[in-house]
Design a protein around this motif. Structure first.
Motif, PDB file in Angstrom:
ATOM      1  N   CYS A  85      -0.305  -1.543  -4.861  1.00  0.00           N
ATOM      2  CA  CYS A  85      -1.425  -0.600  -4.869  1.00  0.00           C
ATOM      3  C   CYS A  85      -0.836   0.804  -4.891  1.00  0.00           C
ATOM      4  O   CYS A  85      -0.384   1.331  -3.867  1.00  0.00           O
TER       5      CYS A  85
ATOM      6  N   GLN B 290      -6.134   2.156  -4.662  1.00  0.00           N
ATOM      7  CA  GLN B 290      -6.339   2.328  -3.215  1.00  0.00           C
ATOM      8  C   GLN B 290      -7.755   2.776  -2.885  1.00  0.00           C
ATOM      9  O   GLN B 290      -8.077   3.031  -1.721  1.00  0.00           O
TER      10      GLN B 290
ATOM     11  N   ASN C   8       0.871  -1.181   0.000  1.00  0.00           N
ATOM     12  CA  ASN C   8       0.000   0.000   0.000  1.00  0.00           C
ATOM     13  C   ASN C   8       0.904   1.227   0.000  1.00  0.00           C
ATOM     14  O   ASN C   8       1.410   1.629   1.045  1.00  0.00           O
TER      15      ASN C   8
ATOM     16  N   GLY D 214      -2.890  -2.778  -8.142  1.00  0.00           N
ATOM     17  CA  GLY D 214      -4.123  -2.486  -7.407  1.00  0.00           C
ATOM     18  C   GLY D 214      -4.265  -0.991  -7.207  1.00  0.00           C
ATOM     19  O   GLY D 214      -3.282  -0.245  -7.242  1.00  0.00           O
TER      20      GLY D 214
END
Ligand code: PEP
Length: 251
Positions: free
Chosen positions: A41, A61, A8, A59
């Motif tokens: 992400c 967020q 992330n 990915g």
């Protein structure tokens, strides 16, 4: 199902040059990884410029709940899918805290993302040391209208807010605490769907994950992977995390 390691990146890095450079380092580092699924992400603006491979998925967020239309500043699940994005993180505690995102909104986003064919990384967690009713609420409302056959397209992240590296009084969770959080999520999934669906659900852990603690969360915490935030900003450390998991699975 392969364990999942989800980076992330949050609102990082500051430039496209850096994003591309970090992505390339990771791509190279994980090119021979077969037993783990690493996912990056990245911020929306970088996604069209980073190309997913068989060994490294992309990915987002967040996403909106409509496909197109007059929604200034929003990005739709269809726009993400058309870019080659596979995953989307939804319900992150920072969006709840800084943007006032409610569980009802998260639910609309989850439904839309699943309909579009994105895999949803659904963050569940609260401020309390032990899993509590807040998590049950997040799951029950967040999954309203989700069919049990779609649970396989969801990844649940047990992410206690107090264990996130940037939280004020951060305490690193133990694998046992992760285990308890995972069991709690599975029990609630059993109440919402049924035992069989709950048993098969993919639950990973997020909160100060790094290359030193990831194995503990997987082995003793029985997690199906991890979601590092701060540690994923160093591409070499992210590769180390992925490799640690891959090696721990043997040949
Ligand atoms: C997160 O906020 O998603 C997270 C897990 O961050 P960190 O790894 O920095 O605690």
């Amino acid at each position: 199902m392969k364990p999942l390691i989800v980076a992330n990146w949050k609102m990082n890095p500051e430039s496209l040059v850096e994003a591309k450079r970090n992505f390339e380092i990771i791509k190279k580092g994980v090119r021979n990884i077969k037993k783990v699924e690493p996912v990056i992400c990245a911020p929306f603006i970088f996604l069209p410029l980073l190309k997913a491979t068989n060994h490294l998925k992309l990915g987002a967020q967040d996403c909106f709940w409509e496909d197109k239309g007059p929604f200034t500043g929003e990005i739709s699940p269809t726009q993400l899918k058309n870019l080659g994005v596979d995953y989307v993180i939804l319900g992150h505690s920072e969006r709840r805290k800084y943007l006032g995102e409610s569980t009802e909104l998260v639910n609309r986003k989850i439904i839309a993302a699943l309909e579009t064919g994105l895999k949803v990384i659904f963050c569940i967690g609260s401020e309390t040391k032990k899993p509590d009713k807040e998590m049950k609420y997040q799951l029950k409302i967040g999954l309203r209208g989700v069919r049990k056959q779609d649970v396989a397209k969801l990844v649940f992240v047990y992410e206690p807010v107090w264990a996130i590296s940037t939280s004020k009084n951060k305490v690193i969770a133990t694998p046992h605490e992760a285990l308890k959080g995972g069991l709690y999520i599975r029990n609630v999934l059993g109440e919402i769907f049924d035992k069989e669906t709950a048993k098969k659900a993919k639950i990973i852990y997020g909160g100060s994950v790094d290359s030193r603690n990831i194995r503990g969360f997987i082995k003793d915490g029985k997690m199906a992977g991890g979601l590092p935030g701060a540690a994923s900003l160093d591409p070499h450390e992210f590769v180390r995390i992925v490799k640690k998991v891959d090696e721990s699975l043997g040949h």
